[in-house]
Enzyme design. Structure first.
Site, PDB file in Angstrom:
ATOM      1  N   LYS A 207      14.642 -71.103 165.173  1.00 43.53           N
ATOM      2  CA  LYS A 207      13.576 -70.174 165.227  1.00 43.53           C
ATOM      3  C   LYS A 207      12.672 -70.804 166.106  1.00 43.53           C
ATOM      4  O   LYS A 207      12.410 -72.229 166.046  1.00 43.53           O
ATOM      5  CB  LYS A 207      13.052 -70.124 163.558  1.00 43.53           C
ATOM      6  CG  LYS A 207      13.972 -69.541 162.680  1.00 43.53           C
ATOM      7  CD  LYS A 207      13.506 -69.559 161.262  1.00 43.53           C
ATOM      8  CE  LYS A 207      13.470 -70.772 160.749  1.00 43.53           C
ATOM      9  NZ  LYS A 207      13.048 -70.781 159.285  1.00 43.53           N
TER      10      LYS A 207
ATOM     11  N   THR B 155       1.421 -65.939 158.730  1.00 42.66           N
ATOM     12  CA  THR B 155       2.788 -66.507 158.765  1.00 42.66           C
ATOM     13  C   THR B 155       3.165 -67.707 157.600  1.00 42.66           C
ATOM     14  O   THR B 155       4.433 -68.006 157.661  1.00 42.66           O
ATOM     15  CB  THR B 155       2.820 -67.630 160.040  1.00 42.66           C
ATOM     16  OG1 THR B 155       1.758 -68.869 159.759  1.00 42.66           O
ATOM     17  CG2 THR B 155       2.398 -66.833 161.331  1.00 42.66           C
TER      18      THR B 155
ATOM     19  N   GLY C 166       5.483 -68.017 154.681  1.00 41.77           N
ATOM     20  CA  GLY C 166       6.757 -67.418 154.202  1.00 41.77           C
ATOM     21  C   GLY C 166       7.614 -66.695 155.444  1.00 41.77           C
ATOM     22  O   GLY C 166       8.526 -65.929 155.113  1.00 41.77           O
ATOM     23  N   THR C 167       7.138 -67.253 156.454  1.00 45.12           N
ATOM     24  CA  THR C 167       7.876 -66.407 157.655  1.00 45.12           C
ATOM     25  C   THR C 167       9.802 -66.745 157.669  1.00 45.12           C
ATOM     26  O   THR C 167      10.371 -65.925 157.706  1.00 45.12           O
ATOM     27  CB  THR C 167       7.518 -66.953 159.197  1.00 45.12           C
ATOM     28  OG1 THR C 167       6.319 -66.612 159.014  1.00 45.12           O
ATOM     29  CG2 THR C 167       8.079 -66.094 160.003  1.00 45.12           C
ATOM     30  N   GLY C 168       9.866 -68.046 157.457  1.00 41.10           N
ATOM     31  CA  GLY C 168      11.370 -68.513 157.247  1.00 41.10           C
ATOM     32  C   GLY C 168      11.898 -67.831 156.188  1.00 41.10           C
ATOM     33  O   GLY C 168      13.249 -67.362 156.358  1.00 41.10           O
ATOM     34  N   CYS C 169      11.406 -67.813 155.033  1.00 42.53           N
ATOM     35  CA  CYS C 169      11.895 -67.104 153.818  1.00 42.53           C
ATOM     36  C   CYS C 169      12.218 -65.820 154.221  1.00 42.53           C
ATOM     37  O   CYS C 169      13.153 -65.363 153.801  1.00 42.53           O
ATOM     38  CB  CYS C 169      10.804 -67.316 152.501  1.00 42.53           C
ATOM     39  SG  CYS C 169      10.525 -68.986 152.481  1.00 42.53           S
TER      40      CYS C 169
END
Length: 554
Positions: A186, A261, A263-266
Site C-alpha cells: 500500500k 483515513t 481504518g483504511t488498511g482494515c
C-alpha cells in the site's frame, strides 16, 4: 442468508470508535454484499485521536472462536488484522492449518498490522518473525503499508527503504519470498508524481502493468480538460505482485487531501477478502478493493477530532423498493398500490363493478362499456407491441407477445358478449370512440413513445392488474356467506368468470413477473420511481373515468 451471499471471516481486534478493526471489516462485508463473521483477538480503547489501551484475548479463546465459526459456517474468504503477539499468531495459524488440512484452504488476506494510523504500536516486536513464519505461508495475499513493509524487509535482511515506484516494485518482489502467494504494498505514505507513473508506463517492461481506473490519460482529453477539481499531480500507488505470474500491477489514484483515513488498511483487506471469497481473480479483486477504499475516503464526512473513519456505505444506495421475498414477491406492485390506495380503491371497487357483481348493472351501461373496451383493447395491444419492440432480449419480448395474444382472445370475448345482446361485429367496429377512450388510448401510446420502458410497463400493468383484482375480488366476495355478489344467475357471470379465471390470472402472473423483474434488474432512483408512481396513478384515474363513462353513457 440470501442465495449467493458469501460468508467472510475477520480475525482482528475490536475498535471501540468503530472506524477500524472488526467494526470496519463487518461494515465493509455488509456493504459489499457478504455475510460477516468475526473472531476478536484484542479489545482496544481507542478513538479517532489514538489508542488509549489494549486488552488482549487469551490465545486459547481465539482458537475456540475460530473453531466455532468454521465448524458451522461455510466461510469463503477471510482476513487477519491485529494479531498482537506471538501467542496469538501461533494460535491463529495452528487453528487455520488444522482446518485447511481437514476441509480445504480458504483464501486468506493477511493485513500485517503493526502500527495504528495514530502511531500506536499494535504488534509486539518479537512477533514479527512468528507472523512471517506461520501466517504468511497460509496467506494468498499480504497487504503491508510502507512502514510495515520496511519492517518486514529489515527482519529478513533486505534493503528496506521504500520511497519511489521502483522501490515499491523491488520491495514486493522481495516480500513475495516470505511465504505468501502475492503481496499488495500500500502506497498511502509514499508521494508519487504523475511523471513517475508515466516513466513506468512508457518503459518497455513486460512484467509491469498499470491499472487505469483512476487515471484519465488515454484518449480522454475532454475528461481532463473539464475536470476542474482534478488538479493534483500527486498520486497514491498500490503495487500488487503475484509470485506465480512474476508480474507487478500498479493501482494509481489521485492523492486525497483528507484526514478521514482511520481504518483504511482494515477496510482494504476486508474488501479484498470479499472479492476473493467470490473467486474473483486477484488482480481484479485488488482493483475493486482499492477503488472501494479510495471512494470511502473521498466520500467520508468528518467524525471525531482526529483521523476520522471512511464512509463504508458509499456503495450502498438506499432501496426505495424492498427486496423480493417468498412472503412478498411483488414489492414494487404493493408499493404502487399502497401509495395510491384511495384512487386504486375507487378504481377496483367502482360503482360499476359493485352493480355488476350484484347483477343490477343497467344493460345499456354494460354494452356501452364493452363497446368502448373493444376499441380500448386495440390501443392496449399496440402498446404491448411497443413494449416488445423496446425490449432487447427474448424473455420480455415473449412476455409482451403472450399478452398481445391474450388481448386478441379477449377481443373475441367482447364480440361474443355483444352478440348475446344482438350487437353485430360490424356495429361494434362502427361504434364511435368515446372521448374517454381516445384520451386513455392516447396516453398509452404517448407513454410508449417516451424513453423509459418502465413507464410503459406501469401504464399497461395498471389496467392488467386492476381487472385481475376486480375479478378476484368479486369471486372472493361471492364465496362469503350471504354475499352481496350474485354469482349463479348473474347476467354478467361470464365476465366475472373470465377475469377471475385461470387464463386471465395467468396473464396477471406474467405481468407481475414483468414489472417486478424489470425493477430488480434496473432499480429506480427516487426521481424515476416518482415518475413510475405518477404514471400508475394517472392510469388508475383514467380507469375510473372509463367506468364513469360506462355509467354515464358518455
Amino acid at each position: 442468508m440470501a442465495k449467493g451471499t458469501p460468508a467472510v471471516l475477520t480475525i482482528a481486534g475490536s475498535d471501540s470508535s468503530g472506524g477500524a478493526g472488526i467494526q470496519a471489516d463487518l461494515k465493509t462485508f455488509a456493504a459489499l454484499g457478504c455475510y460477516g463473521a468475526s473472531v476478536i483477538t484484542a479489545l482496544t480503547a481507542q478513538n479517532t485521536i489514538g489508542v488509549q489501551a489494549v486488552h488482549g484475548v487469551p490465545p486459547d479463546f481465539i482458537s475456540q472462536q475460530i473453531n466455532s465459526v468454521l465448524s458451522d459456517i461455510d466461510v469463503c474468504g477471510m482476513k487477519t488484522g491485529m494479531l498482537s503477539d506471538s501467542g496469538v499468531i501461533h494460535a491463529v495459524a495452528s487453528t487455520l492449518r488444522e482446518h485447511f488440512a481437514k476441509k480445504g484452504v480458504i483464501p486468506l488476506v493477511c493485513d500485517p498490522v503493526s502500527v495504528s494510523t495514530s502511531g500506536h504500536t499494535l504488534l509486539h516486536p518479537d512477533a514479527i518473525d512468528t507472523m512471517i513464519d506461520e501466517i504468511f505461508p497460509l496467506s494468498c495475499l499480504i497487504t503491508p503499508n510502507k512502514s510495515e513493509a520496511e519492517l518486514l524487509l529489515r527482519k529478513r535482511g533486505f534493503p528496506s527503504a521504500i520511497n519511489t515506484v521502483q522501490d515499491m516494485i523491488t520491495a514486493v518482489q522481495r516480500l513475495s519470498t516470505l511465504g505468501s502467494k502475492a503481496v499488495l504494498l500500500k502506497g498511502g505514505h509514499i508521494n508519487i508524481s504523475r511523471d513517475a507513473i508515466n516513466n513506468v508506463t512508457s518503459s518497455v517492461v513486460a512484467d509491469i502493468e498499470v491499472n487505469r481506473d483512476f487515471i484519465f490519460d488515454q484518449n480522454a482529453e475532454i475528461l481532463q480538460a473539464h475536470n476542474t477539481a482534478d488538479t493534483t499531480n500527486e498520486f497514491v500507488v498500490d503495487v500488487l505482485y503475484i509470485q506465480s505470474e512474476g508480474k507487478a500491477t500498479l493501482y494509481p489514484r489521485p492523492r486525497l487531501a483528507s484526514s478521514n483515513t482511520h481504518g483504511t488498511g482494515c477496510t482494504l483487506s476486508a474488501a479484498l477478502a470479499c472479492a476473493l471469497g467470490r473467486d474473483t481473480a486477484l488482480a481484479e479483486a485488488t482493483a475493486r478493493a482499492t477503488s472501494y477504499t479510495h471512494l470511502g475516503i473521498e466520500t467520508a464526512s468528518p467524525i471525531g477530532q482526529g483521523f476520522g473513519p471512511l464512509n463504508h456505505l458509499h456503495s450502498v444506495t438506499e432501496s426505495l423498493i424492498v427486496p423480493r421475498t417468498t412472503r412478498n414477491p411483488f414489492p414494487l406492485t404493493y408499493s404502487l398500490i399502497r401509495n395510491t390506495s384511495a384512487k386504486w380503491s375507487k378504481y377496483v371497487q367502482h360503482e360499476f363493478v359493485v352493480k355488476l357483481g350484484e347483477g343490477t348493472l343497467e344493460q345499456a351501461s354494460f354494452l356501452h362499456f364493452i363497446k368502448q373496451d373493444y376499441h380500448y383493447l386495440k390501443y392496449y395491444a399496440r402498446a404491448h407491441a411497443l413494449l416488445a419492440a423496446k425490449s432487447d432480449s427474448f424473455a420480455p419480448i415473449l412476455a409482451a407477445t403472450h399478452i398481445v395474444l391474450h388481448i386478441a382472445k379477449e377481443s373475441s370475448m367482447h364480440t361474443s358478449y355483444c352478440a348475446q345482446w344482438g350487437i353485430t361485429k360490424e356495429e361494434l367496429e362502427s361504434t364511435p370512440e368515446s372521448p374517454t377512450t381516445t384520451a386513455y388510448g392516447a396516453f398509452l401510446l404517448d407513454t410508449g413513445l417516451q424513453g423509459d420502458t418502465m413507464k410503459l410497463v406501469m401504464v399497461l400493468a395498471a389496467c392488467l392488474l386492476g381487472y385481475g383484482e376486480v375479478g378476484l375480488w368479486l369471486k372472493s366476495e361471492a364465496q362469503k356467506p350471504n354475499s352481496w355478489v350474485v354469482w349463479e344467475g348473474n347476467p354478467y357471470l361470464k365476465w366475472m368468470e373470465d377475469y377471475s379465471g385461470e387464463d386471465y390470472q395467468n396473464a396477471v402472473r406474467v405481468g407481475l413477473e414483468t414489472i417486478e423483474g424489470r425493477a430488480v434488474a434496473d432499480p429506480p432512483s427516487a426521481s424515476r420511481y416518482a415518475e413510475w408512481l405518477a404514471v400508475w396513478e394517472r392510469c388508475t384515474v383514467l380507469e375510473k373515468s372509463f367506468w364513469d363513462m360506462a355509467m354515464n353513457l358518455s
